[in-house]
Design a protein around this motif. Structure first.
Motif, PDB file in Angstrom:
ATOM      1  N   MET A 123      -4.072  12.795  -8.519  1.00 12.80           N
ATOM      2  CA  MET A 123      -4.330  13.544  -7.677  1.00 12.80           C
ATOM      3  C   MET A 123      -4.921  13.644  -6.664  1.00 12.80           C
ATOM      4  SD  MET A 123      -2.388  16.974 -10.089  1.00 12.80           S
ATOM      5  CE  MET A 123      -1.922  17.776  -8.429  1.00 12.80           C
ATOM      6  N   ILE A 124      -6.061  13.379  -7.769  1.00  7.00           N
ATOM      7  CA  ILE A 124      -7.180  12.888  -7.002  1.00  7.00           C
ATOM      8  C   ILE A 124      -7.911  11.777  -5.978  1.00  7.00           C
ATOM      9  CG2 ILE A 124      -9.980  12.372  -7.297  1.00  7.00           C
ATOM     10  CD1 ILE A 124     -10.072  13.035 -10.224  1.00  7.00           C
ATOM     11  N   VAL A 125      -7.208  10.919  -6.582  1.00 11.55           N
ATOM     12  CA  VAL A 125      -6.618   9.876  -5.165  1.00 11.55           C
ATOM     13  C   VAL A 125      -5.601  10.728  -4.054  1.00 11.55           C
ATOM     14  CG1 VAL A 125      -5.450   8.019  -4.121  1.00 11.55           C
ATOM     15  CG2 VAL A 125      -6.665   7.861  -6.326  1.00 11.55           C
ATOM     16  N   ALA A 126      -4.198  11.239  -4.198  1.00  9.49           N
ATOM     17  CA  ALA A 126      -3.643  11.888  -3.144  1.00  9.49           C
ATOM     18  C   ALA A 126      -4.743  12.979  -2.539  1.00  9.49           C
ATOM     19  CB  ALA A 126      -1.887  12.603  -3.737  1.00  9.49           C
ATOM     20  N   LEU A 127      -5.616  13.975  -3.043  1.00  6.97           N
ATOM     21  CA  LEU A 127      -6.357  14.430  -2.496  1.00  6.97           C
ATOM     22  C   LEU A 127      -7.217  13.789  -1.267  1.00  6.97           C
ATOM     23  CD1 LEU A 127      -7.364  17.736  -2.520  1.00  6.97           C
ATOM     24  CD2 LEU A 127      -8.707  17.256  -3.827  1.00  6.97           C
ATOM     25  N   PHE A 171      -7.727   8.751   5.066  1.00  9.05           N
ATOM     26  CA  PHE A 171      -5.982   7.841   4.674  1.00  9.05           C
ATOM     27  C   PHE A 171      -6.466   7.039   3.750  1.00  9.05           C
ATOM     28  CE2 PHE A 171      -2.809   5.890   5.164  1.00  9.05           C
ATOM     29  CZ  PHE A 171      -1.513   6.794   4.894  1.00  9.05           C
ATOM     30  N   PRO A 172      -7.854   6.064   4.441  1.00  3.60           N
ATOM     31  CA  PRO A 172      -8.008   5.094   3.816  1.00  3.60           C
ATOM     32  C   PRO A 172      -8.209   5.161   2.525  1.00  3.60           C
ATOM     33  CG  PRO A 172      -9.111   5.120   5.561  1.00  3.60           C
ATOM     34  CD  PRO A 172      -8.765   6.177   5.573  1.00  3.60           C
ATOM     35  N   PHE A 173      -8.398   6.198   1.615  1.00  5.34           N
ATOM     36  CA  PHE A 173      -8.786   6.531   0.122  1.00  5.34           C
ATOM     37  C   PHE A 173      -7.936   6.201  -0.502  1.00  5.34           C
ATOM     38  CE2 PHE A 173      -9.486   8.973  -3.407  1.00  5.34           C
ATOM     39  CZ  PHE A 173     -11.341   8.618  -3.606  1.00  5.34           C
ATOM     40  N   ILE A 174      -6.342   6.172   0.443  1.00  5.33           N
ATOM     41  CA  ILE A 174      -5.282   5.847  -0.692  1.00  5.33           C
ATOM     42  C   ILE A 174      -5.157   4.846  -1.406  1.00  5.33           C
ATOM     43  CG2 ILE A 174      -4.476   4.603   1.633  1.00  5.33           C
ATOM     44  CD1 ILE A 174      -1.365   6.110   0.232  1.00  5.33           C
ATOM     45  N   TYR A 175      -6.116   3.356  -0.898  1.00  9.37           N
ATOM     46  CA  TYR A 175      -5.752   2.604  -1.821  1.00  9.37           C
ATOM     47  C   TYR A 175      -6.334   2.354  -3.426  1.00  9.37           C
ATOM     48  CZ  TYR A 175      -4.006  -0.391   2.137  1.00  9.37           C
ATOM     49  OH  TYR A 175      -2.715  -0.876   2.808  1.00  9.37           O
ATOM     50  N   LEU A 176      -7.124   3.310  -2.679  1.00 11.07           N
ATOM     51  CA  LEU A 176      -7.876   3.393  -4.476  1.00 11.07           C
ATOM     52  C   LEU A 176      -7.201   3.973  -5.607  1.00 11.07           C
ATOM     53  CD1 LEU A 176     -11.684   5.412  -3.565  1.00 11.07           C
ATOM     54  CD2 LEU A 176     -10.814   2.673  -4.205  1.00 11.07           C
ATOM     55  N   PHE A 177      -5.826   4.499  -5.425  1.00 11.74           N
ATOM     56  CA  PHE A 177      -4.818   4.206  -6.623  1.00 11.74           C
ATOM     57  C   PHE A 177      -4.278   3.142  -7.402  1.00 11.74           C
ATOM     58  CE2 PHE A 177      -0.596   4.182  -8.207  1.00 11.74           C
ATOM     59  CZ  PHE A 177      -0.570   5.604  -8.613  1.00 11.74           C
ATOM     60  N   LEU A 178      -4.785   1.818  -6.491  1.00 13.62           N
ATOM     61  CA  LEU A 178      -4.670   0.092  -7.161  1.00 13.62           C
ATOM     62  C   LEU A 178      -6.634  -0.123  -8.077  1.00 13.62           C
ATOM     63  CD1 LEU A 178      -4.537  -2.040  -3.892  1.00 13.62           C
ATOM     64  CD2 LEU A 178      -2.855  -1.109  -5.379  1.00 13.62           C
ATOM     65  N   TRP A 204       2.421   7.748   6.886  1.00 16.81           N
ATOM     66  CA  TRP A 204       2.038   6.625   6.133  1.00 16.81           C
ATOM     67  C   TRP A 204       3.130   5.443   6.433  1.00 16.81           C
ATOM     68  CZ3 TRP A 204       5.032  10.211   3.228  1.00 16.81           C
ATOM     69  CH2 TRP A 204       4.283  10.393   2.443  1.00 16.81           C
ATOM     70  N   ARG A 205       2.363   5.904   8.357  1.00 14.30           N
ATOM     71  CA  ARG A 205       2.435   4.197   9.411  1.00 14.30           C
ATOM     72  C   ARG A 205       1.286   3.675   9.882  1.00 14.30           C
ATOM     73  NH1 ARG A 205       5.992   6.947  15.082  1.00 14.30           N
ATOM     74  NH2 ARG A 205       7.191   6.369  13.909  1.00 14.30           N
ATOM     75  N   PRO A 206       0.507   4.071   9.723  1.00 11.97           N
ATOM     76  CA  PRO A 206      -1.473   3.152   9.378  1.00 11.97           C
ATOM     77  C   PRO A 206      -1.096   1.905   7.924  1.00 11.97           C
ATOM     78  CG  PRO A 206      -2.023   5.305   9.834  1.00 11.97           C
ATOM     79  CD  PRO A 206      -0.294   5.264   9.322  1.00 11.97           C
ATOM     80  N   LEU A 207      -0.084   2.039   7.075  1.00  8.60           N
ATOM     81  CA  LEU A 207       0.115   1.541   5.926  1.00  8.60           C
ATOM     82  C   LEU A 207       0.379  -0.051   7.056  1.00  8.60           C
ATOM     83  CD1 LEU A 207       0.951   3.424   3.195  1.00  8.60           C
ATOM     84  CD2 LEU A 207      -1.307   2.448   3.524  1.00  8.60           C
ATOM     85  N   GLY A 208       1.085   0.113   7.585  1.00  9.93           N
ATOM     86  CA  GLY A 208       1.513  -1.013   7.998  1.00  9.93           C
ATOM     87  C   GLY A 208       0.957  -1.162   9.170  1.00  9.93           C
ATOM     88  N   THR A 209      -0.197  -1.324   9.524  1.00  7.52           N
ATOM     89  CA  THR A 209      -1.175  -1.331  10.232  1.00  7.52           C
ATOM     90  C   THR A 209      -1.212  -3.070  10.359  1.00  7.52           C
ATOM     91  OG1 THR A 209      -2.332   0.322  11.528  1.00  7.52           O
ATOM     92  CG2 THR A 209      -3.953  -1.200  11.686  1.00  7.52           C
ATOM     93  N   LYS A 210      -2.370  -3.911  11.406  1.00  7.28           N
ATOM     94  CA  LYS A 210      -2.333  -5.968  10.931  1.00  7.28           C
ATOM     95  C   LYS A 210      -3.899  -5.774  10.509  1.00  7.28           C
ATOM     96  CE  LYS A 210      -2.143 -10.054  13.055  1.00  7.28           C
ATOM     97  NZ  LYS A 210      -1.548 -11.096  14.292  1.00  7.28           N
ATOM     98  N   PHE A 211      -4.135  -6.249   9.914  1.00  4.61           N
ATOM     99  CA  PHE A 211      -5.566  -6.475   9.252  1.00  4.61           C
ATOM    100  C   PHE A 211      -6.706  -6.778  10.715  1.00  4.61           C
ATOM    101  CE2 PHE A 211      -9.563  -8.271   7.132  1.00  4.61           C
ATOM    102  CZ  PHE A 211      -9.067  -7.095   6.250  1.00  4.61           C
ATOM    103  N   PHE A 258     -12.059  -3.030   2.395  1.00  2.17           N
ATOM    104  CA  PHE A 258     -11.344  -3.864   2.922  1.00  2.17           C
ATOM    105  C   PHE A 258     -10.079  -2.393   3.249  1.00  2.17           C
ATOM    106  CE2 PHE A 258     -13.007  -7.524   0.752  1.00  2.17           C
ATOM    107  CZ  PHE A 258     -13.631  -8.289   2.121  1.00  2.17           C
ATOM    108  N   SER A 259     -10.270  -1.228   2.847  1.00  2.00           N
ATOM    109  CA  SER A 259      -9.281  -0.674   3.437  1.00  2.00           C
ATOM    110  C   SER A 259      -9.389  -0.036   4.330  1.00  2.00           C
ATOM    111  CB  SER A 259      -9.478   0.187   2.164  1.00  2.00           C
ATOM    112  OG  SER A 259     -10.269   1.454   1.437  1.00  2.00           O
ATOM    113  N   PHE A 260     -10.844  -0.265   5.089  1.00  2.00           N
ATOM    114  CA  PHE A 260     -11.218   0.643   6.264  1.00  2.00           C
ATOM    115  C   PHE A 260     -10.056   0.420   7.536  1.00  2.00           C
ATOM    116  CE2 PHE A 260     -12.164  -3.989   6.638  1.00  2.00           C
ATOM    117  CZ  PHE A 260     -12.285  -4.188   8.360  1.00  2.00           C
ATOM    118  N   TYR A 261      -9.421  -0.873   7.206  1.00  2.00           N
ATOM    119  CA  TYR A 261      -8.628  -1.373   8.586  1.00  2.00           C
ATOM    120  C   TYR A 261      -7.286   0.060   8.989  1.00  2.00           C
ATOM    121  CZ  TYR A 261      -4.929  -3.055   5.445  1.00  2.00           C
ATOM    122  OH  TYR A 261      -3.235  -2.344   4.444  1.00  2.00           O
TER     123      TYR A 261
END
Length: 328
Positions: A145-149, A155-162, A210-217, A272-275
């Motif tokens: 829930m914290i990661v979702a918040l 939005f790059p905060f989503i990668y902290l789910f890992l 969730w479209r930005p997750l497909g952004t090329k590095f 590395f989640s900046f992209y």
């Protein structure tokens, strides 16, 4: 300066405030006429139905950001001492956090990554508690829930789910219910967001979140060349820190070793989640400040040559102050 903060003395709070002021006062001489503050991602803008982007004057913006950094530094310091990650009580994590959070001009203003650092510290409290916790499902659910918040805010905060799954690998034996609990926690927040979209007739565009997750590095990053100069002492201290950690790694308790491994993964994932963002902003790397501050604190706490570590920190602090007083 380092010798003062090595001791756990309540008076260090005053010294910390002085360092905070010195690392920011220079920017006030070059503050822009307006500063825009974006608190949430565009897809969550419906949740904040007021105009707030220019609610604060530039000076007030900087002062509020400094207050938030000060609070975060004290919270991080309490966290590190509570779990005894450095082996002895100290104020060095707070000092390093304040210093690193003043590196670049974009770090000095209110921003979504700065707000998210409260969530990073909150996550660290819960992540470190996994090691001795009997039933981790509720904790992992909260972490989801914290990661979702955080994703709603930045939005790059989503990668902290890992990080949640990495912590489970490091701290706990495998239990599929705990791994699913984090997903359920994350989905819970976005389920209510989907309901909000539905009530406002925006559900058809919900998937675009969730479209930005497909952004090329990116192949390269455009950064002012003067910023690289300021990174020299940062990289030097990081390298020295890792050497010091390597020397003492197997002398530490298992929990301490695994905690530092987790901090290292948080640092890498946050960096590395900046992209994911459509446009690159230097303030993204505020998410790396908390783990970096702990690494820095470890080095300065166990460094043995006083003239060396005091000179190294003084060089870093002077560099930060000089860059604040110059508008390159």
């Amino acid at each position: 300066m380092i010798s003062i903060f090595r001791a756990f003395n309540p008076l260090n709070v005053l010294w910390l405030a002085i360092v905070l002021f010195l690392s920011r006062v220079g920017y006030l001489f070059h503050v822009p006429a307006t500063l825009k503050f974006i608190f949430v991602e565009p897809f969550a803008r419906l949740l904040v139905p007021v105009a707030y982007e220019y609610a604060f004057s530039p000076v007030l913006n900087i002062l509020l950001a400094a207050v938030l950094v000060f609070i975060q530094a004290l919270l991080l310091n309490y966290l590190i001492n509570f779990y005894n990650l450095l082996g002895k009580p100290t104020f060095l994590p707070a000092l390093m956090y304040v210093t690193l959070s003043g590196l670049f001009a974009p770090f000095l203003i209110l921003s979504a990554p700065l707000i998210c650092n409260f969530l990073v510290i909150w996550m660290l409290f819960k992540l470190f508690s996994l090691y001795k916790g009997d039933d981790a499902k509720s904790t992992v659910y909260d972490l989801g829930m914290i990661v979702a918040l955080g994703s709603l805010i930045y939005f790059p905060f989503i990668y902290l789910f890992l990080v949640i799954w990495i912590a489970l690998v490091l701290f706990k034996p495998f239990n599929w219910r705990e791994w699913i609990a984090g997903v359920l926690g994350y989905v819970t927040v976005f389920f209510f967001l989907a309901v909000f979209y539905y009530l406002n007739d925006h559900l058809p565009v919900f998937y675009k979140i969730w479209r930005p997750l497909g952004t090329k590095f990116p192949d390269h990053i455009s950064i002012n060349s003067y910023n690289y100069v300021l990174l020299i002492p940062i990289v030097a201290i990081l390298v020295l820190c890792f050497f010091k950690l390597q020397q003492n790694f197997f002398k530490s308790y298992v929990q301490i070793r695994k905690s530092f491994q987790l901090l290292f993964f948080i640092f890498l994932i946050a960096a590395f989640s900046f992209y994911v963002n459509a446009s690159f902003h230097l303030n993204h790397f505020l998410l790396c400040i908390a783990p970096a501050a702990v690494f820095f604190a470890y080095f300065f706490l166990y460094a043995t040559r006083k003239w060396f570590y005091e000179s190294l920190f003084l060089l870093l602090l002077i560099s930060v102050i000089c860059f604040q007083f110059n508008n390159f």
